[in-house]
Motif scaffolding. Structure first.
Motif, PDB file in Angstrom:
ATOM      1  N   THR A   1       1.038  -1.241  -0.084  1.00 56.38           N
ATOM      2  CA  THR A   1      -0.059   0.076  -0.136  1.00 56.38           C
ATOM      3  C   THR A   1       0.794   1.186   0.013  1.00 56.38           C
ATOM      4  O   THR A   1       1.670   1.190   0.954  1.00 56.38           O
ATOM      5  CB  THR A   1      -0.962  -0.011   1.198  1.00 56.38           C
ATOM      6  N   LEU A   2       0.677   2.125  -1.089  1.00 53.62           N
ATOM      7  CA  LEU A   2       1.440   3.255  -1.354  1.00 53.62           C
ATOM      8  C   LEU A   2       1.330   4.355  -0.204  1.00 53.62           C
ATOM      9  O   LEU A   2       0.795   5.498  -0.513  1.00 53.62           O
ATOM     10  CB  LEU A   2       1.713   3.726  -2.830  1.00 53.62           C
ATOM     11  N   THR A   3       1.536   4.133   1.109  1.00 55.20           N
ATOM     12  CA  THR A   3       1.326   5.274   1.958  1.00 55.20           C
ATOM     13  C   THR A   3       2.570   6.312   1.786  1.00 55.20           C
ATOM     14  O   THR A   3       2.330   7.454   2.153  1.00 55.20           O
ATOM     15  CB  THR A   3       1.197   4.586   3.425  1.00 55.20           C
ATOM     16  N   LYS A   4       3.767   5.763   1.539  1.00 55.71           N
ATOM     17  CA  LYS A   4       4.890   6.774   1.090  1.00 55.71           C
ATOM     18  C   LYS A   4       5.142   7.604   2.381  1.00 55.71           C
ATOM     19  O   LYS A   4       5.382   8.726   2.531  1.00 55.71           O
ATOM     20  CB  LYS A   4       4.456   7.609   0.121  1.00 55.71           C
ATOM     21  N   HIS A   5       4.949   7.042   3.565  1.00 58.65           N
ATOM     22  CA  HIS A   5       5.183   7.695   5.038  1.00 58.65           C
ATOM     23  C   HIS A   5       6.528   8.015   5.360  1.00 58.65           C
ATOM     24  O   HIS A   5       6.476   8.644   6.286  1.00 58.65           O
ATOM     25  CB  HIS A   5       4.369   6.620   5.860  1.00 58.65           C
ATOM     26  N   ALA A   6       7.407   7.447   4.794  1.00 59.88           N
ATOM     27  CA  ALA A   6       8.771   7.870   5.035  1.00 59.88           C
ATOM     28  C   ALA A   6       9.794   7.717   4.040  1.00 59.88           C
ATOM     29  O   ALA A   6       9.520   6.747   3.015  1.00 59.88           O
ATOM     30  CB  ALA A   6       9.222   6.686   6.250  1.00 59.88           C
ATOM     31  N   ILE A   7      10.960   8.282   3.914  1.00 65.12           N
ATOM     32  CA  ILE A   7      11.971   8.060   2.988  1.00 65.12           C
ATOM     33  C   ILE A   7      13.081   7.983   3.843  1.00 65.12           C
ATOM     34  O   ILE A   7      13.479   8.466   4.770  1.00 65.12           O
ATOM     35  CB  ILE A   7      12.181   9.461   2.246  1.00 65.12           C
ATOM     36  N   THR A   8      13.848   6.712   3.695  1.00 67.26           N
ATOM     37  CA  THR A   8      14.781   6.110   4.539  1.00 67.26           C
ATOM     38  C   THR A   8      15.996   7.050   4.752  1.00 67.26           C
ATOM     39  O   THR A   8      16.275   7.655   3.962  1.00 67.26           O
ATOM     40  CB  THR A   8      15.257   4.785   4.195  1.00 67.26           C
ATOM     41  N   VAL A   9      16.293   7.429   5.958  1.00 69.04           N
ATOM     42  CA  VAL A   9      17.625   8.134   6.536  1.00 69.04           C
ATOM     43  C   VAL A   9      18.517   6.959   7.062  1.00 69.04           C
ATOM     44  O   VAL A   9      18.136   6.423   8.147  1.00 69.04           O
ATOM     45  CB  VAL A   9      17.512   9.199   7.137  1.00 69.04           C
ATOM     46  N   ARG A  10      19.770   6.662   6.392  1.00 67.94           N
ATOM     47  CA  ARG A  10      20.429   5.726   7.077  1.00 67.94           C
ATOM     48  C   ARG A  10      21.883   6.177   7.297  1.00 67.94           C
ATOM     49  O   ARG A  10      22.625   6.299   6.648  1.00 67.94           O
ATOM     50  CB  ARG A  10      20.262   4.385   6.189  1.00 67.94           C
TER      51      ARG A  10
END
Length: 331
Positions: free
Chosen positions: A232-241
């Protein structure tokens, strides 16, 4: 696995790897030890390989890299313990939430719904705005951030389709261990549970949870699509690693090698962000084309944003980081 067995595994791994480490104080050749949860094809491993190459190019002395893959040294909760103690692992890529035990504020840098889009994410990471969080991690955990990788867009992955807030309500899902993760997903009506990453597959398979949240590369690499094929494309985060090094190790190194590591970390981070953000859509499409996942949009996503802002604000206020949160938002 019992607590005793888990502890024994950690200590055993630390001892086994520590004996092969050669420090600057004992020999001209220096061995730096790394760890990755993934295989050579994953963006995080490729980024660590780039880091190694860059350090080797920038440092005139003899340095050897011993990078252990596929979770050989445990999961990220083990990594952060080793890094903090300065044993077994000298460099790795970590999710901020997994370092919250030592630095409670650090999960702010990747909490859900923080970044508007990839441009906002990249601008924030390149701006130095995260410096206060880096300083806390160094002071409280003896872990130094030398660069930022990441770039995968995180979505829901579940055994059954979830397309709207009604279907999300009560959804039993795994989240990372930092409290803000559970608070955010509780606010959008899910039923979050913090369980170990290496237990997710079996937990979905046995019905302990019904899904989790992750980026495409990890879903593909660890074959999570076998138990959670609905994305499901919630796109709730863009990873910070963050790319991190053990400060106890770093302080023992020659100044020239320290300088090479700091310079290489920034360059490897830029490499990793470009790699993962580029690959993210490709990995998702590969799974779609192979019939491994079914993808749908989340109806009414704007409602999720309304629900989480008060939680973000309260979390930042509790940490005394309201100004930092606004600085990130304003980039």
């Amino acid at each position: 696995m019992s607590i005793f067995n888990s502890f024994a595994r950690i200590i055993g791994a630390a001892t086994a790897v520590s004996v092969i480490a050669i420090t600057a104080a004992s020999a001209d050749e220096i061995t730096l030890r790394g760890a990755s949860l993934f295989d050579e094809e994953h963006a995080y491993t490729k980024t660590l390989r780039q880091l190694e190459q860059l350090i080797g190019d920038k440092y005139d002395g003899d340095v050897v890299f011993d990078l252990r893959l596929n979770g050989e040294l445990g999961d990220e909760s083990d990594f952060v313990t080793f890094l903090q103690q300065g044993v077994a692992i000298d460099y790795a890529i970590m999710a901020p939430s997994n370092m919250a035990t030592f630095a409670p504020s650090i999960p702010l840098m990747d909490m859900p719904f923080l970044f508007r889009d990839l441009e906002h994410w990249d601008t924030a990471l390149a701006s130095g705005v995260m410096a206060p969080l880096e300083a806390e991690l160094l002071a409280k955990a003896d872990i130094r951030v030398i660069g930022y990788a990441g770039g995968g867009v995180r979505n829901l992955a579940s055994a059954e389709p979830i397309g709207n807030i009604d279907e999300l309500t009560g959804h039993k899902m795994r989240v990372m261990g930092a409290p803000i993760q559970a608070q955010i997903f509780s606010a959008i009506q899910a039923a979050p549970s913090a369980i170990a990453y290496n237990e997710v597959y079996n937990a979905i398979q046995t019905g302990v949870i019904a899904g989790f949240e992750n980026e495409a590369a990890s879903i593909q690499n660890l074959k999570f699509y076998e138990v959670a094929p609905n994305i499901t494309l919630t796109k709730h985060a863009i990873t910070v690693r963050p790319i991190v090094v053990a400060e106890k190790t770093f302080k023992k190194l020659p100044e020239a090698l320290q300088a090479a590591i700091l310079e290489a970390g920034l360059e490897a981070g830029a490499f990793g962000r470009n790699l993962e953000s580029t690959q993210d859509g490709e990995k998702m499409q590969e799974m779609i084309d192979a019939g491994q996942v079914q993808v749908q949009e989340f109806a009414g996503r704007e409602k999720l944003l309304e629900l989480v802002v008060p939680v973000q604000d309260a979390y930042a206020a509790e940490l005394g980081a309201s100004d930092l949160l606004e600085a990130i938002r304003s980039k």
